[in-house]
Write an enzyme that holds these catalytic residues in place. Structure first.
Site, PDB file in Angstrom:
ATOM      1  NE  ARG A  69     -54.666   5.601 -53.356  1.00  0.00           N
ATOM      2  CZ  ARG A  69     -55.180   4.435 -53.672  1.00  0.00           C
ATOM      3  NH1 ARG A  69     -56.377   4.078 -53.219  1.00  0.00           N
ATOM      4  NH2 ARG A  69     -54.531   3.609 -54.449  1.00  0.00           N
ATOM      5  CE1 TYR A 199     -48.337   8.153 -48.633  1.00  0.00           C
ATOM      6  CE2 TYR A 199     -50.613   7.681 -49.222  1.00  0.00           C
ATOM      7  CZ  TYR A 199     -49.282   7.717 -49.560  1.00  0.00           C
ATOM      8  OH  TYR A 199     -48.896   7.346 -50.802  1.00  0.00           O
ATOM      9  CE  LYS A 208     -55.247   8.420 -57.578  1.00  0.00           C
ATOM     10  NZ  LYS A 208     -53.845   8.380 -57.381  1.00  0.00           N
ATOM     11  CG  HIS A 228     -55.986   6.139 -61.448  1.00  0.00           C
ATOM     12  ND1 HIS A 228     -55.737   4.936 -60.827  1.00  0.00           N
ATOM     13  CD2 HIS A 228     -55.001   6.974 -61.031  1.00  0.00           C
ATOM     14  CE1 HIS A 228     -54.654   5.041 -60.078  1.00  0.00           C
ATOM     15  NE2 HIS A 228     -54.190   6.252 -60.185  1.00  0.00           N
ATOM     16  CB  SER A 251     -52.280   2.654 -57.063  1.00  0.00           C
ATOM     17  OG  SER A 251     -53.431   3.461 -57.065  1.00  0.00           O
ATOM     18  CB  CYS A 253     -49.933  -0.723 -62.377  1.00  0.00           C
ATOM     19  SG  CYS A 253     -50.516  -1.896 -61.128  1.00  0.00           S
ATOM     20  CB  THR A 256     -44.907   7.939 -62.591  1.00  0.00           C
ATOM     21  OG1 THR A 256     -46.001   8.318 -61.756  1.00  0.00           O
ATOM     22  CG2 THR A 256     -43.853   9.022 -62.568  1.00  0.00           C
ATOM     23  CG  ASP A 280     -52.167   9.566 -60.279  1.00  0.00           C
ATOM     24  OD1 ASP A 280     -51.884   8.361 -60.411  1.00  0.00           O
ATOM     25  OD2 ASP A 280     -52.880   9.983 -59.357  1.00  0.00           O
ATOM     26  CG  ASN A 371     -47.404   4.021 -51.223  1.00  0.00           C
ATOM     27  OD1 ASN A 371     -47.298   4.171 -52.448  1.00  0.00           O
ATOM     28  ND2 ASN A 371     -48.351   4.623 -50.515  1.00  0.00           N
ATOM     29  NE  ARG A 373     -47.147   6.883 -53.759  1.00  0.00           N
ATOM     30  CZ  ARG A 373     -47.784   6.518 -54.863  1.00  0.00           C
ATOM     31  NH1 ARG A 373     -47.798   7.298 -55.928  1.00  0.00           N
ATOM     32  NH2 ARG A 373     -48.401   5.353 -54.930  1.00  0.00           N
ATOM     33  CG  ASN A 502     -43.252  -0.417 -71.507  1.00  0.00           C
ATOM     34  OD1 ASN A 502     -43.135  -1.627 -71.727  1.00  0.00           O
ATOM     35  ND2 ASN A 502     -43.308   0.073 -70.276  1.00  0.00           N
TER      36      ASN A 502
END
Ligand code: GTP
Ligand code: SPV
Ligand code: MN
Length: 591
Positions: A69, A199, A208, A228, A251, A253, A256, A280, A371, A373, A502
């Site tokens: 982005r 992209y 977004k 987000h 983003s 972080c 997913t 997301d 990045n 994907r 987690n």
């Protein structure tokens, strides 16, 4: 396909402006999709992967200058500059000027090309959450991605009927010229224009651009929230029902990863289960029962590939095994499959990297772009929630904020109430990642993980959070927490094992929501007693956990000072009083 006059007019206008050779309406059928795949393979736009190992999977490389982005080339274009974003990295431009620029850049941009008309729905068609968009594009890659990420086809036009309104999206690849790349949003016209990129987040306009930047505006007007956030459900043997949590991380972080978490063995044995509703974006409304309900407007995952493996996120990996488009990962010519950093412990001996060059493990370059994907259908995910297609969404017990902070922010803490929780969202800072162009690892303010995604003025957005809390029936607000999986030791190693572990933090969070566990009151909010974070069979020692749960008042006094400056510089006296009151409390607590 429709007799909605507004749709027909929009398509006609785009055709007159971009001057394509032909116009193709996307009906959402498998036959049309298969034909488009074939066509894109024939031109080399995508490459068909090994159909035995990866059925329905394709590979795509973007231009090397077009891999993330472009936040500094993203604009909110509304009449009044004060309505747009002080402090956000996203900028303001007057609509007239913006339209004139587009005119200059993209008039006739489809000459010799095909114009595709994609009717799509964000949210389950027919649900009170759902909104319809039409994206016009000259890229088959965009069409194929949108067919995974959103619900595409004639049913969206049926939903619109003769008079329904929709979000207009116009995308033109042009020459993917980075100097003429602009991502523009016109909230007053419900319009998005994206030029000179091909992209992901720049061109899959449902994501977004619509589901956050335009949707924050719609939510402000209509009384709901676009965030987000991932959404997950946790099934625990001690609870009567599945509990739902939404979490906002910037983003790259960990959304997913958290959304598809597989609990550690002892939790699995005890009957714990995590179900993914979204990874997301969350649209959140007050339900008839006075609680907050969340739905994921997307239909697929546009996930970060590097780091995804059978250990870190087996569910995401499984989701990419069919019907997936891989972008900017490496190609393994041996068996025509894909590879990225950390997919396997040992890299294959020979690959074609994301730029198309020969690659060997000792060449010193990344094989996949950081990045890179995957675009994977949500239905592929082994832990997808049975509520994924629910029209009502899911009721939220907790909201979690979190960022990448090497220091200061503890593993987890709970806010005192909704307004304090909103404050905790406003003070988020996180180290930048490869998801956007620019330097990586720079600490920046990223309130609610929405810095690049707010569609209107940041202070008004904070006010909207306060207002939404007040709309929820008293006592039914989700509890608000902050987490940090990314604290580092003196040697720069992550102190918390993260990923599946987690679950141990989520368990404490849900216990707090249920009123089942005590917490210690600290300067910043409620922290767990170390004994209440279960570290049985976990690769961490008690001393490290203590460090992760320590609130260093001196550091927090500095943090508070820094936040005060940040507020003053960016928002002046526009900051909601509830937020300022919580800053005062923090300052006092740290004295
Ligand atoms: P976007 O799609 O850009 O919004 O990203 P995201 O928030 O969904 O992030 P994702 O889950 O894809 O994770 C991004 C990176 O963070 C990957 O490299 C992961 O390996 C890493 N990561 C995710 N969860 C954890 C965690 O708990 N601990 C550590 N240390 N790293 C993590
Ligand atoms: C993000 O950057 O937060 C993403 C990927 O989810 S993109 O679609 O490029 O925005
Ligand atoms: Mn994201």
């Amino acid at each position: 396909m429709t007799n909605n006059k507004k749709v027909l007019q929009f398509v006609k206008d785009c055709e007159a402006f971009a001057q394509p050779d032909k116009v193709v309406w996307i009906d959402g059928s498998d036959a049309q999709r298969d034909a488009l795949r074939e066509e894109a393979c024939a031109t080399g736009e995508i490459i068909k992967l090994n159909q035995e190992k990866l059925p329905g999977c394709y590979y795509h490389r973007t231009a090397e200058n077009d891999v993330a982005r472009v936040e500094d080339r993203t604009f909110i274009c509304c009449e009044n500059e004060a309505d747009a974003l002080p402090h956000s990295i996203v900028k303001w431009k007057a609509p007239k000027e913006a339209y004139a620029m587009v005119n200059e850049i993209a008039k006739g941009a489809y000459k010799g090309r095909t114009m595709y008309v994609i009717p799509y729905s964000m949210g389950v068609v027919g649900s009170p959450f759902s909104k319809i968009g039409i994206e016009i594009t000259d890229s088959i890659y965009v069409v194929l991605n949108m067919m995974i990420m959103t619900r595409v086809g004639t049913m969206c036009l049926d939903q619109l009927g003769e008079n329904g309104d929709f979000v207009k999206g116009f995308h033109a690849k042009c020459n993917v010229d980075p100097e003429k790349r602009y991502i523009m949003h016109f909230p007053e016209d419900n319009t998005i224009i994206s030029v000179n990129s091909a992209y992901g987040g720049n061109v899959l306009l449902g994501k977004k651009c619509f589901a956050l930047r335009i949707a924050t505006n719609l939510g402000k007007k209509e009384g709901w929230m676009a965030e987000h956030m991932l959404i997950l459900g946790v099934k625990r043997p001690q609870d009567k029902e599945i509990k739902y949590v939404a979490a906002a991380f910037p983003s790259a972080c960990g959304k997913t990863n958290l959304a598809m978490l597989i609990p550690p063995k002892q939790y699995l044995d005890a009957g714990y289960e995590v179900q993914c509703v979204g990874d997301d974006i969350a649209w959140i409304r007050v339900g008839e029962d006075g609680r907050l309900w969340a739905a994921n407007p997307e239909n697929g995952f546009f996930g970060v590939a590097p780091g995804t493996n059978t250990k870190s996120n087996p569910n995401a990996l499984a989701a990419t095994m069919k019907g997936t488009i891989f972008t900017n990962v490496a190609l393994n010519p041996e068996d025509n499959t894909v590879w990225w950093e950390k997919l396997t412990k040992e890299a294959p001996a020979h690959l074609i990297d994301w730029t198309g060059k020969e690659w060997t493990p000792d060449c010193g370059r990344n094989a996949a772009h950081p990045n890179s994907r995957f675009t994977a259908p949500a239905e592929n995910c082994p832990c997808i929630s049975p509520e994924f297609n629910s029209k009502a969404g899911v009721p939220l017990s907790a909201i979690i904020f979190g960022g990448r902070r090497a220091t200061t922010t503890p593993l987890v803490y709970q806010s005192r109430d909704w307004n304090h929780g909103t404050f905790v969202g406003t003070i988020m800072s996180s180290e930048t990642t490869a998801a956007a162009t620019g330097a990586v690892g720079v600490l920046r303010h990223d309130p609610m993980a929405m810095k690049p995604f707010m569609g209107y003025s940041v202070d008004q957005y904070f006010q909207h959070w306060i207002d939404m809390g007040a709309k929820v029936e008293e006592g039914k607000q989700p509890k608000i927490f902050n987490v940090n999986w990314f604290r580092q030791d003196e040697n720069g190693n992550f102190m918390w094992p993260g990923f599946g572990d987690n679950m141990r933090v989520l368990d404490w969070i849900l216990d707090r929501c249920e009123g089942k566990v005590e917490a210690q009151e600290t300067a910043i909010g409620y922290l767990p007693y170390a004994k209440d974070i279960n570290i049985e069979n976990c690769d961490i020692d008690a001393a490290t956990l203590d460090k992760l749960l320590y609130v260093d008042k001196e550091r927090w006094a500095n943090e508070a000072k820094e936040i005060e400056n940040y507020y003053a510089e960016n928002f002046g006296d526009k900051m909601p009083k509830e937020i300022i009151a919580n800053l005062e409390i923090l300052k006092n607590n740290c004295k």
